[in-house]
Design a protein around this motif. Structure first.
Motif, mmCIF file in Angstrom:
data_model
loop_
_atom_site.group_PDB
_atom_site.id
_atom_site.type_symbol
_atom_site.label_atom_id
_atom_site.label_comp_id
_atom_site.label_asym_id
_atom_site.label_seq_id
_atom_site.Cartn_x
_atom_site.Cartn_y
_atom_site.Cartn_z
ATOM 1 N N THR A 188 8.726 9.030 -56.556
ATOM 2 C CA THR A 188 10.069 8.925 -55.965
ATOM 3 C C THR A 188 10.028 9.194 -54.458
ATOM 4 O O THR A 188 10.720 8.525 -53.679
ATOM 5 N N HIS A 189 9.212 10.154 -54.045
ATOM 6 C CA HIS A 189 9.086 10.429 -52.617
ATOM 7 C C HIS A 189 8.445 9.257 -51.890
ATOM 8 O O HIS A 189 8.858 8.897 -50.779
ATOM 9 N N LEU A 190 7.420 8.668 -52.510
ATOM 10 C CA LEU A 190 6.769 7.515 -51.893
ATOM 11 C C LEU A 190 7.710 6.321 -51.816
ATOM 12 O O LEU A 190 7.669 5.544 -50.849
ATOM 13 N N LEU A 191 8.559 6.178 -52.830
ATOM 14 C CA LEU A 191 9.503 5.065 -52.835
ATOM 15 C C LEU A 191 10.541 5.213 -51.730
ATOM 16 O O LEU A 191 10.973 4.227 -51.130
ATOM 17 N N ARG A 192 10.914 6.440 -51.417
ATOM 18 C CA ARG A 192 11.905 6.662 -50.363
ATOM 19 C C ARG A 192 11.330 6.412 -48.974
ATOM 20 O O ARG A 192 12.075 6.143 -48.033
ATOM 21 N N LEU A 193 10.001 6.498 -48.840
ATOM 22 C CA LEU A 193 9.384 6.229 -47.540
ATOM 23 C C LEU A 193 9.232 4.738 -47.255
ATOM 24 O O LEU A 193 9.071 4.350 -46.092
ATOM 25 N N GLN A 194 9.280 3.901 -48.287
ATOM 26 C CA GLN A 194 8.972 2.481 -48.113
ATOM 27 C C GLN A 194 9.887 1.752 -47.137
ATOM 28 O O GLN A 194 9.399 1.025 -46.265
ATOM 29 N N PRO A 195 11.207 1.905 -47.203
ATOM 30 C CA PRO A 195 12.037 1.168 -46.227
ATOM 31 C C PRO A 195 11.783 1.572 -44.782
ATOM 32 O O PRO A 195 11.816 0.729 -43.881
ATOM 33 N N TYR A 196 11.488 2.858 -44.561
ATOM 34 C CA TYR A 196 11.204 3.299 -43.193
ATOM 35 C C TYR A 196 9.857 2.760 -42.704
ATOM 36 O O TYR A 196 9.690 2.464 -41.513
ATOM 37 N N LEU A 197 8.899 2.633 -43.615
ATOM 38 C CA LEU A 197 7.606 2.081 -43.225
ATOM 39 C C LEU A 197 7.733 0.624 -42.814
ATOM 40 O O LEU A 197 7.053 0.170 -41.873
ATOM 41 N N PHE A 198 8.573 -0.132 -43.513
ATOM 42 C CA PHE A 198 8.799 -1.513 -43.103
ATOM 43 C C PHE A 198 9.519 -1.572 -41.756
ATOM 44 O O PHE A 198 9.279 -2.467 -40.946
ATOM 45 N N ALA A 199 10.412 -0.609 -41.522
ATOM 46 C CA ALA A 199 11.130 -0.593 -40.241
ATOM 47 C C ALA A 199 10.214 -0.268 -39.072
ATOM 48 O O ALA A 199 10.537 -0.596 -37.922
ATOM 49 N N LEU A 200 9.075 0.378 -39.343
ATOM 50 C CA LEU A 200 8.136 0.676 -38.253
ATOM 51 C C LEU A 200 7.570 -0.585 -37.622
ATOM 52 O O LEU A 200 7.170 -0.571 -36.454
ATOM 53 N N TYR A 201 7.515 -1.687 -38.387
ATOM 54 C CA TYR A 201 6.996 -2.934 -37.821
ATOM 55 C C TYR A 201 7.861 -3.408 -36.651
ATOM 56 O O TYR A 201 7.368 -4.011 -35.703
ATOM 57 N N PHE A 202 9.175 -3.134 -36.715
ATOM 58 C CA PHE A 202 10.080 -3.568 -35.660
ATOM 59 C C PHE A 202 10.068 -2.614 -34.467
ATOM 60 O O PHE A 202 10.615 -2.938 -33.418
ATOM 61 N N CYS A 203 9.478 -1.412 -34.647
ATOM 62 C CA CYS A 203 9.413 -0.437 -33.553
ATOM 63 C C CYS A 203 8.195 -0.646 -32.660
ATOM 64 O O CYS A 203 8.103 -0.016 -31.598
ATOM 65 N N GLU A 204 7.250 -1.470 -33.084
ATOM 66 C CA GLU A 204 6.038 -1.655 -32.288
ATOM 67 C C GLU A 204 6.334 -2.302 -30.936
ATOM 68 O O GLU A 204 5.725 -1.961 -29.926
ATOM 69 N N ASP A 205 7.269 -3.241 -30.916
ATOM 70 C CA ASP A 205 7.622 -3.875 -29.640
ATOM 71 C C ASP A 205 8.270 -2.887 -28.680
ATOM 72 O O ASP A 205 8.109 -2.995 -27.459
ATOM 73 N N THR A 206 8.993 -1.913 -29.210
ATOM 74 C CA THR A 206 9.657 -0.923 -28.360
ATOM 75 C C THR A 206 8.648 -0.060 -27.623
ATOM 76 O O THR A 206 8.854 0.304 -26.452
ATOM 77 N N TYR A 207 7.539 0.308 -28.308
ATOM 78 C CA TYR A 207 6.553 1.210 -27.729
ATOM 79 C C TYR A 207 5.293 0.483 -27.266
ATOM 80 O O TYR A 207 4.233 1.106 -27.142
ATOM 81 N N SER A 208 5.382 -0.810 -27.018
ATOM 82 C CA SER A 208 4.191 -1.561 -26.611
ATOM 83 C C SER A 208 3.670 -1.132 -25.239
ATOM 84 O O SER A 208 2.491 -1.310 -24.941
ATOM 85 N N LYS A 209 4.529 -0.552 -24.392
ATOM 86 C CA LYS A 209 4.108 -0.124 -23.060
ATOM 87 C C LYS A 209 3.464 1.257 -23.075
ATOM 88 O O LYS A 209 2.924 1.688 -22.064
ATOM 89 N N TYR A 210 3.532 1.955 -24.205
ATOM 90 C CA TYR A 210 3.046 3.334 -24.300
ATOM 91 C C TYR A 210 1.978 3.427 -25.390
ATOM 92 O O TYR A 210 2.300 3.671 -26.561
#
Length: 689
Positions: A188-210
């Protein structure tokens, strides 16, 4: 019945009756009043308190809430055991972690201090069974803050960098629990992390300069894929392929919209207890164990480790990062380990920059290469500061050719004017010189990200050395190099590293002020996590097997110090979680890749040495006997020669050939050999003619 009248004594003197009645009423109220005062309310961190703290506008309320929050911080600091590195009876790490993550929601100085405390505790705290549920809570909180709050802002904040560092330490610990096979029961804990892990893909462009932040985001993403989607991570290596398996026929934007509704439908393998690791990671664990226990097998293990250096690949990306942390902790104590550590980093960097590799990376994603290289630089900076001896620190920074590298860097007029050079060693200054000559507008991602990391860690090293009078020489040298970079470097990407590092450290420090100024309580480097991870993995993969055991038991004093009372809320989790006590499988299914072979090899070597020792003992005894007989013969020969010389001198003096005990006129004859050995007195003696 007779009765007695009790006399009334007026203790108040002469007073009026009205005032006397008021006094009686007042005393009656005091008698009937409940004198037991209610206990004061404990300082509890609640949502209402956090909301009041962030929304208060009245100055008096702000002071009161600030005072309460400060008391909560002191209590949390004591429970974390920051002064004792997480050891003591007063330590309650799971509860303190939860308090710290709640206090991190308060704005201002309280948030900064809470994040610093939590990051320092995650760095040096030991891994224990009661930490798992709290780690999942921290991981979910960090991912929520990154995906839903921090990445949406237009500016980068220091608290955001600290929060991401907390996420790195949290996911690193979860990956170690994954290798142990202790995440079973936490679906159940791993299942709750899944949507946030997918959202990390969209955060890579934000931190591409760092790159310092992007490397941690990528590590968290890869770790989440391994622990949350084990079936998909084993069969598909590409990130887009993994998403296509989970969300077929959807583009990237549609996947983001369907995350919350489709995450429960993810079909993955059931969680597996047995986890195998690469040969490189196993040898790094053995090297660390040899250094800790001071065994004589260290050089042989290091030779075997170099044979597996090609396993620094995309397939073992997470394990390669663990390798650098574990081997880096051993390099803080041993010179040979430091040489091998720098050799691994040098070979990996040169192989990634080679023209052949650059052509292969045109079709493939080379992001994993610079992530491993960036982690190597981070660990190298930690060795430059926290190695046990000054010699190790100097070699990690300036290499074995100290004067040559330092003068070559400081004497040149311009960074860009130097022609491309060869990378002789992978020490800090040599890497700085090499990548400064390679940097350009059209350079590959690995070159500018690694150079960014060198400048970023250089600023942090200077900050940590302030106030340390023993390392004034190294601090002055670093400061000169930094000033040279500020004057000569014009690349905006590299200058960003200076601003980010100074912002993370809250403020700049004037280098000309007194040495009493110390850096704030910020966890600049990951100093202890390598040791904690190595110790835990050594218990897993190097279990004691008789004489080949590379591990020693802890002392009784250390075991007593490590014990602490768990809170009541986490007592029930002991029935579900089994940390560090794996189930015993049958002998055929037990996965122990190398210790059995080492045990047999050690036993064979021991018997061979014993046999050789016995042979040498026999040969030595024979030689001693021969020498003794030769000495006796030589002694007899010398005595005979001495006797003959004495008789010759006597003959020359007295002109007689008789022996001293012979009488003239008598004939003597020596008895036979058989008569000498006989016990008959009649057969012994001389025969008189």
């Amino acid at each position: 019945m007779p009765y007695t009248r009790v006399p009334i004594i007026n203790r108040f003197g002469i007073i009026s009756t009205s005032y006397h009645e008021e006094l009686l009423k007042h005393s009656a109220k005091n008698i009937t009043k409940n004198t037991i005062e209610k206990p004061k309310k404990a300082l509890l961190i609640t949502k209402e308190f956090i909301k009041k703290f962030n929304d208060s506008e009245n100055l008096e309320d702000e002071r009161l809430l600030q005072d309460q929050a400060r008391k909560m911080l002191f209590r949390c600091k004591r429970r974390l055991g920051l002064s004792s590195l997480g050891v003591g009876k007063h330590v309650d790490i799971p509860a303190a972690w939860i308090e710290a993550i709640y206090l991190a929601q308060c704005k201002g100085e309280i948030q900064e201090e809470a994040l610093n405390m939590l990051c320092a505790s995650l760095d040096h705290a030991s891994l224990h069974c009661s930490h798992l549920s709290t780690l999942f809570f921290i991981a979910e909180s960090v991912l929520y803050r990154i995906c839903c709050d921090a990445s949406q802002k237009s500016y980068l904040y220091s608290s955001e960098i600290k929060l991401i560092k907390i996420g790195f330490l949290t996911f690193l610990r979860l990956f170690v629990y994954h290798l142990y096979g202790n995440l079973e029961g936490f679906e159940t804990h791993l299942l709750r992390l899944q949507p946030y892990l997918f959202a990390l893909y969209f955060c890579e462009d934000t931190y591409s300069k760092y790159p310092n932040i992007l490397s941690i985001i990528s590590f968290m993403k890869m770790t989440g894929e391994v622990i949350c989607f084990p079936g998909i991570s084993e069969t598909h290596e590409d990130t887009d392929t993994k998403q296509d398996v989970i969300f077929p026929g959807m583009n990237r934007e549609e996947r983001g919209r369907k995350i919350e509704t489709e995450n429960e439908k993810v079909n993955s393998k059931p969680y597996s207890k047995r986890q195998e690791v690469s040969h490189l990671l196993w040898h790094c664990i053995v090297v660390w164990s040899c250094v800790q226990n001071q065994t004589t097998q260290l050089n042989e293990v290091l030779e075997h480790l170099l044979k597996h250096k090609k396993q620094l690949q995309k397939k073992f990306c997470l394990e390669s990062i663990l390798c650098f942390f574990i081997l880096g902790d051993a390099a803080k104590l041993n010179m040979s380990c430091l040489k091998i550590f720098m050799n691994l980093g040098k070979d990996f960097i040169l192989s990634c920059i080679s023209p052949q590799k650059q052509e292969e990376n045109k079709d493939d994603d080379p992001s994993w290469e610079w992530i491993i290289a960036y982690m190597y630089i981070t660990v190298l900076g930690d060795i430059c500061l926290h190695a046990t001896t000054s010699i190790l620190r100097k070699i990690a920074y300036t290499g074995f050719y100290e004067h040559e590298n330092t003068s070559k860097y400081l004497e040149r007029k311009n960074i860009k004017s130097m022609e491309p050079m060869e990378l002789k060693e992978a020490n800090f200054l040599d890497l700085l010189t090499y990548f400064s000559s390679q940097i350009s507008d059209n350079c590959c991602q690995l070159i500018w990200t690694v150079y960014y990391g060198l400048i970023y860690n250089l600023v942090k090293m200077i900050r940590e050395l302030y106030g340390d009078e023993k390392q004034d020489g190294l601090r002055n040298l670093l400061w000169k190099i930094l000033q040279r970079i500020k004057c000569d470097e014009k690349d905006v990407r590299i200058l960003t590293a200076l601003d980010v590092a100074e912002a993370e450290l809250n403020s700049t420090i004037n280098p000309f002020i007194g040495s009493t100024v110390k850096a704030p309580g910020n966890n600049i480097f990951f100093q202890y996590i390598g040791h904690k991870v190595a110790y835990v993995l050594s218990k897993l993969f190097l279990s004691p097997l008789g004489p080949s055991s590379l591990l020693l038991k802890r002392s009784e004093k250390e075991q007593k110090m490590m014990k602490y009372k768990l809170p009541k809320d986490f007592q029930m989790e002991k029935k579900v979680i089994r940390i560090f006590s794996r189930e015993r499988y049958p002998q055929k299914e037990l996965v122990r890749p190398y210790p059995d072979i080492i045990a047999r090899a050690d036993m064979a070597l021991k018997t061979l040495i014993d046999k050789q020792w016995e042979k040498e003992q026999l040969i030595r005894l024979k030689e001693e006997k021969k020498l003794l007989t030769q000495k006796k013969k030589q002694k007899r020969k010398e005595e005979l020669e001495h006797y003959q010389a004495m008789m010759k001198r006597r003959e020359e003096k007295i002109h007689k050939t008789t022996k001293p005990y012979e009488l003239p006129g008598l004939e003597y004859s020596e008895p036979m050999t058989s008569d000498r050995s006989s016990n008959d007195p009649n057969k012994q003696g001389t025969c008189i003619a």
